[in-house]
Design a protein around this motif. Structure first.
Motif, PDB file in Angstrom:
ATOM      1  N   ASP A  73       4.113  -3.867   0.450  1.00 32.68           N
ATOM      2  CA  ASP A  73       3.062  -2.927   0.067  1.00 32.68           C
ATOM      3  C   ASP A  73       3.244  -2.466  -1.377  1.00 32.68           C
ATOM      4  N   ARG A  77       0.841  -3.215  -4.775  1.00 32.43           N
ATOM      5  CA  ARG A  77       0.284  -2.159  -5.627  1.00 32.43           C
ATOM      6  C   ARG A  77       0.681  -2.339  -7.090  1.00 32.43           C
ATOM      7  N   CYS A 108      -4.862  -7.671   1.699  1.00 29.93           N
ATOM      8  CA  CYS A 108      -4.919  -6.464   2.534  1.00 29.93           C
ATOM      9  C   CYS A 108      -5.055  -6.811   4.021  1.00 29.93           C
ATOM     10  N   LEU A 111      -1.610  -8.397   5.072  1.00 26.88           N
ATOM     11  CA  LEU A 111      -0.557  -7.383   5.106  1.00 26.88           C
ATOM     12  C   LEU A 111      -0.781  -6.393   6.247  1.00 26.88           C
ATOM     13  N   GLY A 112      -2.027  -5.969   6.445  1.00 29.13           N
ATOM     14  CA  GLY A 112      -2.325  -5.049   7.538  1.00 29.13           C
ATOM     15  C   GLY A 112      -2.052  -5.659   8.896  1.00 29.13           C
ATOM     16  N   GLY A 115       1.667  -6.093   9.387  1.00 32.59           N
ATOM     17  CA  GLY A 115       2.267  -4.779   9.622  1.00 32.59           C
ATOM     18  C   GLY A 115       2.050  -4.285  11.038  1.00 32.59           C
ATOM     19  N   VAL A 141      -0.648   3.104   8.363  1.00 30.96           N
ATOM     20  CA  VAL A 141      -0.787   2.476   7.043  1.00 30.96           C
ATOM     21  C   VAL A 141      -1.239   1.026   7.192  1.00 30.96           C
ATOM     22  N   SER A 142      -0.664   0.299   8.143  1.00 34.39           N
ATOM     23  CA  SER A 142      -1.054  -1.102   8.361  1.00 34.39           C
ATOM     24  C   SER A 142      -2.499  -1.203   8.827  1.00 34.39           C
ATOM     25  N   THR A 145      -4.762  -0.425   5.896  1.00 34.14           N
ATOM     26  CA  THR A 145      -4.804  -1.542   4.957  1.00 34.14           C
ATOM     27  C   THR A 145      -5.692  -2.667   5.488  1.00 34.14           C
TER      28      THR A 145
END
Length: 186
Positions: A73, A77, A108, A111-112, A115, A141-142, A145
């Protein structure tokens, strides 16, 4: 040692909420003229704080299981921030804008999803020396995202819709990080 991840998490949340306040206050026309410049500064600073958070989480036994997710993450960024600062007018070029947003959307969503799966697989398993911490925050957060990537697919038509999506995600992440950091301090 217990307060180090809490401080980094709370700091990241506070910076995210300040950025949300800026986006809500600044006129859309001013932000559109800046291109990705302001977003680049925010992403770079937030990514660097995320790198510091990764370092502290990797040393904190109950949170160590999250270190790979936190690193991915934060790295995303930092890359978005550097790219946004290096190419502030990319939104005005059609091909550049499509490539930029396409890469952000794919990253995104991936990664989401990773996660969420990672939290589901590892989050409930206790460590030999105690419980894992941060599973709920990592899930939120996941999920945020993943939903951000999906929302960008449908909300790319106007600057206002993209701005609303960024405000929503940044507010969710900021509140999650801030509450998690404050809870860890206790």
């Amino acid at each position: 040692m217990r307060h180090e991840p809490a401080t980094g998490t709370a700091a990241s949340g506070a910076i995210s909420l300040l950025f949300v306040a800026y986006l809500l206050i600044a006129p859309i026309s001013v932000e559109a003229q800046k291109g990705l410049g302001r977003n680049g500064y925010f992403s770079l600073v937030d990514g660097l704080i995320g790198m510091a958070l990764w370092f502290t989480v990797s040393k904190y036994p109950p949170g160590r299981w999250l270190s790979t997710l936190v690193f991915a993450d934060a790295a995303m960024r930092v890359v978005i921030g550097v790219f946004g600062l290096a190419n502030p007018g990319i939104q005005s070029r059609v091909l550049g804008s499509v490539a930029y947003y396409g890469a952000v959307i794919v990253f995104c969503i991936v990664l989401g999803a990773v996660g969420i799966i990672y939290v589901y697989m590892k989050g409930g398993q206790p460590l030999p020396n105690g419980p894992r911490s941060g599973a709920l925050a990592a899930f939120i957060v996941s999920l945020g995202t993943l939903l951000f990537g999906l929302a960008l697919i449908f909300g790319l038509s106007t600057e206002d819709s993209r701005r609303s999506i960024v405000v929503a995600l940044t507010a969710v992440l900021g509140l999650t990080y801030l509450v998690t950091g404050l809870r860890l301090k206790r």
